[in-house]
Scaffold this active site. Structure first.
Site, PDB file in Angstrom:
ATOM      1  N   ASP A   1      39.660  33.288  48.904  1.00 29.00           N
ATOM      2  CA  ASP A   1      40.753  34.263  48.860  1.00 29.00           C
ATOM      3  C   ASP A   1      40.738  35.085  50.149  1.00 29.00           C
ATOM      4  OD1 ASP A   1      42.808  35.908  47.907  1.00 29.00           O
ATOM      5  OD2 ASP A   1      41.412  37.258  46.910  1.00 29.00           O
TER       6      ASP A   1
ATOM      7  N   THR B   1      33.619  37.438  50.595  1.00 25.26           N
ATOM      8  CA  THR B   1      32.401  37.000  49.899  1.00 25.26           C
ATOM      9  C   THR B   1      31.786  35.809  50.626  1.00 25.26           C
ATOM     10  OG1 THR B   1      33.308  37.688  47.761  1.00 25.26           O
ATOM     11  CG2 THR B   1      31.494  36.103  47.710  1.00 25.26           C
TER      12      THR B   1
ATOM     13  N   LYS C   1      43.511  29.798  49.285  1.00 22.64           N
ATOM     14  CA  LYS C   1      44.815  30.460  49.388  1.00 22.64           C
ATOM     15  C   LYS C   1      45.205  30.550  50.854  1.00 22.64           C
ATOM     16  CE  LYS C   1      44.023  33.392  45.377  1.00 22.64           C
ATOM     17  NZ  LYS C   1      44.075  34.775  44.860  1.00 22.64           N
TER      18      LYS C   1
ATOM     19  N   TRP D   1      38.164  29.258  32.379  1.00 24.19           N
ATOM     20  CA  TRP D   1      36.971  29.953  31.867  1.00 24.19           C
ATOM     21  C   TRP D   1      37.218  31.446  31.660  1.00 24.19           C
ATOM     22  CZ3 TRP D   1      36.606  26.571  36.102  1.00 24.19           C
ATOM     23  CH2 TRP D   1      36.767  27.152  37.366  1.00 24.19           C
TER      24      TRP D   1
HETATM   25  P1  G4P Z   1      36.296  34.873  48.863  1.00 25.41           P
HETATM   26  O1  G4P Z   1      35.318  35.240  49.933  1.00 25.41           O
HETATM   27  O2  G4P Z   1      35.845  33.670  48.083  1.00 25.41           O
HETATM   28  O3  G4P Z   1      37.695  34.768  49.357  1.00 25.41           O
HETATM   29  O4  G4P Z   1      36.243  35.986  47.751  1.00 25.41           O
HETATM   30  P2  G4P Z   1      36.783  37.467  47.695  1.00 25.41           P
HETATM   31  O5  G4P Z   1      35.690  38.354  48.148  1.00 25.41           O
HETATM   32  O6  G4P Z   1      38.112  37.594  48.335  1.00 25.41           O
HETATM   33  O7  G4P Z   1      36.981  37.539  46.119  1.00 25.41           O
HETATM   34  C1  G4P Z   1      36.919  38.671  45.358  1.00 25.41           C
HETATM   35  C2  G4P Z   1      36.848  38.315  43.881  1.00 25.41           C
HETATM   36  O8  G4P Z   1      38.158  38.031  43.432  1.00 25.41           O
HETATM   37  C3  G4P Z   1      35.997  37.100  43.570  1.00 25.41           C
HETATM   38  O9  G4P Z   1      35.349  37.296  42.329  1.00 25.41           O
HETATM   39  C4  G4P Z   1      37.032  36.002  43.402  1.00 25.41           C
HETATM   40  O10 G4P Z   1      36.561  34.996  42.547  1.00 25.41           O
HETATM   41  C5  G4P Z   1      38.169  36.773  42.767  1.00 25.41           C
HETATM   42  N1  G4P Z   1      39.480  36.156  42.969  1.00 25.41           N
HETATM   43  C6  G4P Z   1      40.193  36.101  44.122  1.00 25.41           C
HETATM   44  N2  G4P Z   1      41.380  35.499  43.901  1.00 25.41           N
HETATM   45  C7  G4P Z   1      41.412  35.168  42.596  1.00 25.41           C
HETATM   46  C8  G4P Z   1      42.400  34.511  41.765  1.00 25.41           C
HETATM   47  O11 G4P Z   1      43.486  34.128  42.201  1.00 25.41           O
HETATM   48  N3  G4P Z   1      42.082  34.366  40.457  1.00 25.41           N
HETATM   49  C9  G4P Z   1      40.895  34.782  39.919  1.00 25.41           C
HETATM   50  N4  G4P Z   1      40.690  34.578  38.609  1.00 25.41           N
HETATM   51  N5  G4P Z   1      39.936  35.384  40.675  1.00 25.41           N
HETATM   52  C10 G4P Z   1      40.202  35.574  41.997  1.00 25.41           C
HETATM   53  P3  G4P Z   1      33.845  37.762  42.268  1.00 25.41           P
HETATM   54  O12 G4P Z   1      33.782  39.203  42.631  1.00 25.41           O
HETATM   55  O13 G4P Z   1      33.004  36.814  43.044  1.00 25.41           O
HETATM   56  O14 G4P Z   1      33.573  37.601  40.755  1.00 25.41           O
HETATM   57  P4  G4P Z   1      33.193  36.299  39.868  1.00 25.41           P
HETATM   58  O15 G4P Z   1      34.307  36.170  38.896  1.00 25.41           O
HETATM   59  O16 G4P Z   1      33.114  35.124  40.789  1.00 25.41           O
HETATM   60  O17 G4P Z   1      31.900  36.654  39.264  1.00 25.41           O
END
Ligand code: G4P
Ligand code: MG
Length: 177
Positions: A106, A110, A134, A163
């Site tokens: 995204d 991360t 994206k 999920w």
């Molecule tokens: P990136 O480096 O992979 O682009 O990750 P980024 O920091 O931008 O992502 C922030 C959080 O938002 C991540 O969850 C990512 O999975 C979630 N995310 C971004 N876009 C979407 C989307 O379209 N749908 C969903 N469902 N989630 C999205 P995280 O903080 O890692 O949490 P976790 O759910 O993986 O534990």
């Protein structure tokens, strides 16, 4: 309003199979997987099945990060930090070809953080695989010399993953539309 999209478990399964095909075609023989939790756990396990066809059964390790609200000199921002990292036990892991797996690319913040931290840990043969990339301006940057595999290139939409569904039948109906 941001456009939303739904993918079923079957949709994900098929895209993961395509990622494995791309990895096979790259000729890179990965020796282990690191899943970025929580979103990377399920795709990492699915991917192992398909990679196993030509790479044997790979071990899956896990790292997790989270965002926390920082307030630095009155400026609130989003900082990222580790909540789980690698045990020092698999000492030679950093000398292997390792594939880092997450569900979505995204903002890339991360991803940049995890890959950079792993490089600091001595990993120098990393690849990354995501189910969905994206197409958008990215805040994070991929370090140099990282092989990159994505299953599906999509717009800047909000993805509903199976999920996360509380009602899987309703979710699947949305995915069919
Ligand atoms: P990136 O480096 O992979 O682009 O990750 P980024 O920091 O931008 O992502 C922030 C959080 O938002 C991540 O969850 C990512 O999975 C979630 N995310 C971004 N876009 C979407 C989307 O379209 N749908 C969903 N469902 N989630 C999205 P995280 O903080 O890692 O949490 P976790 O759910 O993986 O534990
Ligand atoms: Mg995640």
């Amino acid at each position: 309003m941001v456009q939303k999209v739904w993918y079923s478990y079957d949709d994900i399964h098929r895209v993961v199979q395509e990622i494995a095909e791309k990895i096979k075609q790259s000729g890179i023989q990965y020796e282990a997987i690191i899943a970025i939790g929580g979103g990377g756990f399920i795709p990492a396990r699915m991917l192992r099945t398909f990679l196993g066809e030509f790479l044997g059964t790979l071990s899956i390790y896990a790292v997790s990060t989270k965002y926390y609200d920082s307030d630095f000199q009155g400026k609130a921002g989003n900082e990222i930090q580790k909540i789980q990292w690698l045990d020092s036990t698999p000492t030679d892991l950093n000398s292997k070809k390792v594939l880092v797996v997450d569900e979505v690319d995204d903002s890339r913040v991360t991803m940049e953080f995890v890959l950079t931290e792993l490089q600091k840990d001595g990993f120098n043969d990393l690849g990354v695989a995501v189910i969905h990339n994206k197409r958008k301006p990215k805040k994070g940057k991929l370090p140099e010399n990282i092989a990159y595999f994505s299953g599906l290139e999509i717009g800047d939409w909000w993805i509903n993953y199976p999920w996360d569904a509380l009602d899987i039948d309703e979710h699947n109906q949305n995915a069919m539309k």
